[in-house]
Write an enzyme that holds these catalytic residues in place. Sequence first.
Site, mmCIF file in Angstrom:
data_model
loop_
_atom_site.group_PDB
_atom_site.id
_atom_site.type_symbol
_atom_site.label_atom_id
_atom_site.label_comp_id
_atom_site.label_asym_id
_atom_site.label_seq_id
_atom_site.Cartn_x
_atom_site.Cartn_y
_atom_site.Cartn_z
ATOM 1 N N ASN A 42 -7.450 3.060 4.133
ATOM 2 C CA ASN A 42 -6.112 2.459 4.034
ATOM 3 C C ASN A 42 -5.037 3.475 4.423
ATOM 4 O OD1 ASN A 42 -4.487 0.183 3.531
ATOM 5 N ND2 ASN A 42 -3.905 0.979 1.521
ATOM 6 N N ALA A 89 -8.007 8.319 -4.633
ATOM 7 C CA ALA A 89 -8.774 7.439 -3.734
ATOM 8 C C ALA A 89 -9.290 6.205 -4.473
ATOM 9 C CB ALA A 89 -9.950 8.209 -3.128
ATOM 10 N N LYS A 92 -6.718 -0.788 -3.797
ATOM 11 C CA LYS A 92 -5.665 -1.120 -4.777
ATOM 12 C C LYS A 92 -5.095 -2.528 -4.679
ATOM 13 C CE LYS A 92 -1.794 0.429 -1.976
ATOM 14 N NZ LYS A 92 -0.473 1.005 -1.924
ATOM 15 N N SER A 132 -3.255 2.426 -13.798
ATOM 16 C CA SER A 132 -2.291 1.410 -13.368
ATOM 17 C C SER A 132 -1.821 0.571 -14.542
ATOM 18 C CB SER A 132 -2.998 0.515 -12.345
ATOM 19 O OG SER A 132 -2.268 -0.656 -12.128
ATOM 20 N N TYR A 156 -9.549 -5.447 -9.773
ATOM 21 C CA TYR A 156 -8.881 -4.160 -9.541
ATOM 22 C C TYR A 156 -8.475 -3.534 -10.872
ATOM 23 C CZ TYR A 156 -5.167 -0.820 -8.864
ATOM 24 O OH TYR A 156 -4.390 0.321 -8.963
ATOM 25 N N LYS A 160 -9.957 -0.075 -12.991
ATOM 26 C CA LYS A 160 -9.185 1.066 -13.506
ATOM 27 C C LYS A 160 -9.446 1.245 -15.001
ATOM 28 C CE LYS A 160 -7.180 2.548 -9.823
ATOM 29 N NZ LYS A 160 -7.254 3.936 -9.348
ATOM 30 N N LEU A 207 5.850 -5.787 -2.743
ATOM 31 C CA LEU A 207 7.182 -6.287 -2.408
ATOM 32 C C LEU A 207 7.980 -5.316 -1.532
ATOM 33 C CD1 LEU A 207 9.393 -8.423 -2.824
ATOM 34 C CD2 LEU A 207 10.064 -7.189 -4.907
ATOM 35 N N ASP A 302 0.226 -13.430 -11.159
ATOM 36 C CA ASP A 302 1.423 -12.632 -11.461
ATOM 37 C C ASP A 302 1.931 -12.922 -12.871
ATOM 38 O OD1 ASP A 302 1.710 -11.131 -9.216
ATOM 39 O OD2 ASP A 302 3.234 -12.388 -8.271
HETATM 40 P P1 NAD Z 1 -3.310 3.966 -0.816
HETATM 41 O O1 NAD Z 1 -4.245 2.884 -0.443
HETATM 42 O O2 NAD Z 1 -2.126 4.205 0.018
HETATM 43 O O3 NAD Z 1 -4.097 5.351 -0.984
HETATM 44 C C1 NAD Z 1 -5.456 5.421 -1.350
HETATM 45 C C2 NAD Z 1 -6.137 6.357 -0.377
HETATM 46 O O4 NAD Z 1 -7.510 6.458 -0.748
HETATM 47 C C3 NAD Z 1 -6.093 5.857 1.060
HETATM 48 O O5 NAD Z 1 -5.710 6.908 1.913
HETATM 49 C C4 NAD Z 1 -7.531 5.424 1.339
HETATM 50 O O6 NAD Z 1 -7.867 5.580 2.711
HETATM 51 C C5 NAD Z 1 -8.308 6.336 0.426
HETATM 52 N N1 NAD Z 1 -9.614 5.831 0.014
HETATM 53 C C6 NAD Z 1 -9.919 4.589 -0.431
HETATM 54 N N2 NAD Z 1 -11.224 4.499 -0.706
HETATM 55 C C7 NAD Z 1 -11.768 5.719 -0.433
HETATM 56 C C8 NAD Z 1 -13.078 6.260 -0.519
HETATM 57 N N3 NAD Z 1 -14.120 5.529 -0.924
HETATM 58 N N4 NAD Z 1 -13.262 7.554 -0.163
HETATM 59 C C9 NAD Z 1 -12.234 8.317 0.259
HETATM 60 N N5 NAD Z 1 -10.967 7.844 0.358
HETATM 61 C C10 NAD Z 1 -10.737 6.564 0.012
HETATM 62 O O7 NAD Z 1 -2.866 3.677 -2.339
HETATM 63 P P2 NAD Z 1 -1.721 4.362 -3.193
HETATM 64 O O8 NAD Z 1 -0.642 3.371 -3.397
HETATM 65 O O9 NAD Z 1 -1.394 5.688 -2.660
HETATM 66 O O10 NAD Z 1 -2.497 4.488 -4.575
HETATM 67 C C11 NAD Z 1 -3.092 5.704 -4.972
HETATM 68 C C12 NAD Z 1 -3.756 5.498 -6.322
HETATM 69 O O11 NAD Z 1 -2.790 5.064 -7.270
HETATM 70 C C13 NAD Z 1 -4.859 4.446 -6.334
HETATM 71 O O12 NAD Z 1 -5.877 4.900 -7.191
HETATM 72 C C14 NAD Z 1 -4.177 3.224 -6.920
HETATM 73 O O13 NAD Z 1 -5.093 2.388 -7.569
HETATM 74 C C15 NAD Z 1 -3.229 3.879 -7.907
HETATM 75 N N6 NAD Z 1 -2.050 3.066 -8.223
HETATM 76 C C16 NAD Z 1 -1.217 2.665 -7.212
HETATM 77 C C17 NAD Z 1 -0.108 1.900 -7.523
HETATM 78 C C18 NAD Z 1 0.818 1.402 -6.437
HETATM 79 O O14 NAD Z 1 1.581 0.475 -6.697
HETATM 80 N N7 NAD Z 1 0.818 1.972 -5.251
HETATM 81 C C19 NAD Z 1 0.176 1.560 -8.860
HETATM 82 C C20 NAD Z 1 -0.711 1.995 -9.858
HETATM 83 C C21 NAD Z 1 -1.807 2.767 -9.520
HETATM 84 C C1 WQD Z 2 6.159 -7.119 -7.331
HETATM 85 C C2 WQD Z 2 6.852 -8.440 -7.572
HETATM 86 C C3 WQD Z 2 5.561 -10.363 -6.926
HETATM 87 C C4 WQD Z 2 5.488 -9.576 -2.677
HETATM 88 C C5 WQD Z 2 0.845 -4.495 -8.073
HETATM 89 C C6 WQD Z 2 -0.405 -4.274 -8.864
HETATM 90 C C7 WQD Z 2 -0.189 -3.156 -9.831
HETATM 91 C C8 WQD Z 2 0.326 -1.928 -9.125
HETATM 92 C C9 WQD Z 2 1.544 -2.239 -8.373
HETATM 93 C C10 WQD Z 2 -1.651 -0.787 -8.384
HETATM 94 C C11 WQD Z 2 5.913 -9.498 -8.147
HETATM 95 C C12 WQD Z 2 6.814 -10.233 -6.088
HETATM 96 C C13 WQD Z 2 5.698 -9.503 -4.038
HETATM 97 C C14 WQD Z 2 6.180 -10.569 -1.930
HETATM 98 C C15 WQD Z 2 7.257 -11.317 -3.937
HETATM 99 N N1 WQD Z 2 -0.611 -1.458 -8.153
HETATM 100 N N2 WQD Z 2 6.568 -10.359 -4.652
HETATM 101 N N3 WQD Z 2 7.034 -11.399 -2.607
HETATM 102 O O1 WQD Z 2 2.143 -7.292 -8.367
HETATM 103 O O2 WQD Z 2 3.853 -5.998 -9.747
HETATM 104 O O3 WQD Z 2 1.852 -4.873 -8.967
HETATM 105 O O4 WQD Z 2 1.261 -3.304 -7.437
HETATM 106 O O5 WQD Z 2 -2.071 -0.407 -9.432
HETATM 107 O O6 WQD Z 2 -1.405 -2.879 -10.402
HETATM 108 O O7 WQD Z 2 -0.717 -5.436 -9.586
HETATM 109 O O8 WQD Z 2 3.546 -5.454 -7.318
HETATM 110 O O9 WQD Z 2 4.852 -5.218 -5.276
HETATM 111 O O10 WQD Z 2 2.918 -6.852 -5.304
HETATM 112 O O11 WQD Z 2 4.963 -7.375 -6.599
HETATM 113 O O12 WQD Z 2 8.047 -12.085 -4.500
HETATM 114 O O13 WQD Z 2 6.014 -10.686 -0.720
HETATM 115 O O14 WQD Z 2 7.297 -8.942 -6.314
HETATM 116 O O15 WQD Z 2 5.334 -11.697 -7.245
HETATM 117 O O16 WQD Z 2 6.655 -10.260 -9.043
HETATM 118 P P1 WQD Z 2 2.836 -6.026 -8.645
HETATM 119 P P2 WQD Z 2 4.039 -6.195 -6.024
#
Ligand code: NAD
Ligand code: WQD
Length: 354
Positions: A42, A89, A92, A132, A156, A160, A207, A302
């Site tokens: 990703n 990694a 998500k 998360s 997902y 976690k 979003l 949601d």
């Molecule tokens: P992202 O997808 O941008 O980054 C994840 C990275 O891990 C990517 O570069 C992907 O290529 C790599 N990856 C995936 N599977 C792999 C594997 N098997 N081996 C090696 N690399 C692998 O996601 P992000 O938003 O940067 O999220 C980072 C972490 O934070 C994740 O663990 C995600 O679950 C957690 N997280 C993200 C959010 C969010 O909203 N972005 C919220 C809560 C938690």
């Molecule tokens: C935010 C709000 C949507 C897209 C997710 C994961 C959470 C964490 C963060 C990894 C929601 C609304 C979204 C769109 C919209 N990730 N929305 N139109 O769902 O709160 O959280 O990402 O851990 O675990 O569940 O984030 O950015 O997808 O949505 O109206 O095109 O925006 O319904 O209310 P979310 P999101």
Amino acid sequence: MTPTSPPSTVLVTGGAGFIGSHACVELLDHGYEVIVVDDYSNSTPQVLTRVERIAGRFVGAVYELDIRDRRALSAVFDRHSVDAVVHFAAHKAVGGSTRMPVEYYDTNVGGTTALLRTMHEHGVHQLVFSSSCSIYGDAGPGPLDEATPARPTNPYAASKWICEQILADVCHRCPEYTVLCLRYFNPAGAHPSGLLGEDPHGTPDNLMPYVAQVAIGRRKRVHVFGADYPTPDGTAIRDYLHVMDTVEAHRVALDHLADGPGMRVYNLGVGKGSSVLDVVTAFSEACGRPIPYEVAARRPGDVAELVADATAVARAWGWRPIRDLADTCRDAWRFQQLNPHGYAGSARRPNTKA
Ligand code: NAD
Ligand code: WQD
């Protein structure tokens, strides 16, 4: 390294991803030696060229590998004297996890256990883990603290929560481990340079990157998923945390690995909710023109509101976010303007040969 000094060589899994790449900059800026592993499922290798350009320093080594490949991972630990691991990694996408649950459990849970085994074999027992807010499920209105019961509602979030339970049990049984588990709410935004940001493969699920792509003209309008929630404007409320605040918390976490063994869990959020329409309005202000949107049906799964009580981490480490939604939208917009097609076409950093 003495047992009480902060780690100096940090392995960042998923270091080319959205949060991981910003974390690499933060760590390089603070003098850490950074080793990256990523399978680019990703992300793209171009990201790491940007990381080095911003930091003015090289990432120590970059390995293209799947963290489930223990042989390849082990070779990285053989070659580098890793002090601590920051483990980003994972897959998500909530929607993707409902379509491909086995892939999600295998990558997120299997990847974490493969990493733990490899760390253990190499005498590395310090880990910062990306968890998360999604583990809380539909926990109702009001800020959620870490004692809120976990009720994951999709694979997902369940993956976690399973990782957290494994890590807690390992820490309980093996006193050599220190695990800091950070439950992020909604990280968003970009590095202020405009060189690094969020560039998901395909259509953005989240979003903020979706709104940014509408603002730049790649998509026609934002679909607001539900305007009939029990919230002031009827749209769902989340806690959007600037990615720079998010990664600063990781750097502070590395300093606190030396506080002693065991697992500690903290929420990372601003503690203030913003509705979908608040985000659309704030982004319109950032880009100087109205963002078109239309109300659509609620997205299955949601919830109305998810806001962090992040006071525990402030008490423990003094970490507090310093950026607000306007800063987050301004920086996301700068990245989108400077990179209308994301990282496509920019220079690629070569991998380190395994
Ligand atoms: P992202 O997808 O941008 O980054 C994840 C990275 O891990 C990517 O570069 C992907 O290529 C790599 N990856 C995936 N599977 C792999 C594997 N098997 N081996 C090696 N690399 C692998 O996601 P992000 O938003 O940067 O999220 C980072 C972490 O934070 C994740 O663990 C995600 O679950 C957690 N997280 C993200 C959010 C969010 O909203 N972005 C919220 C809560 C938690
Ligand atoms: C935010 C709000 C949507 C897209 C997710 C994961 C959470 C964490 C963060 C990894 C929601 C609304 C979204 C769109 C919209 N990730 N929305 N139109 O769902 O709160 O959280 O990402 O851990 O675990 O569940 O984030 O950015 O997808 O949505 O109206 O095109 O925006 O319904 O209310 P979310 P999101």
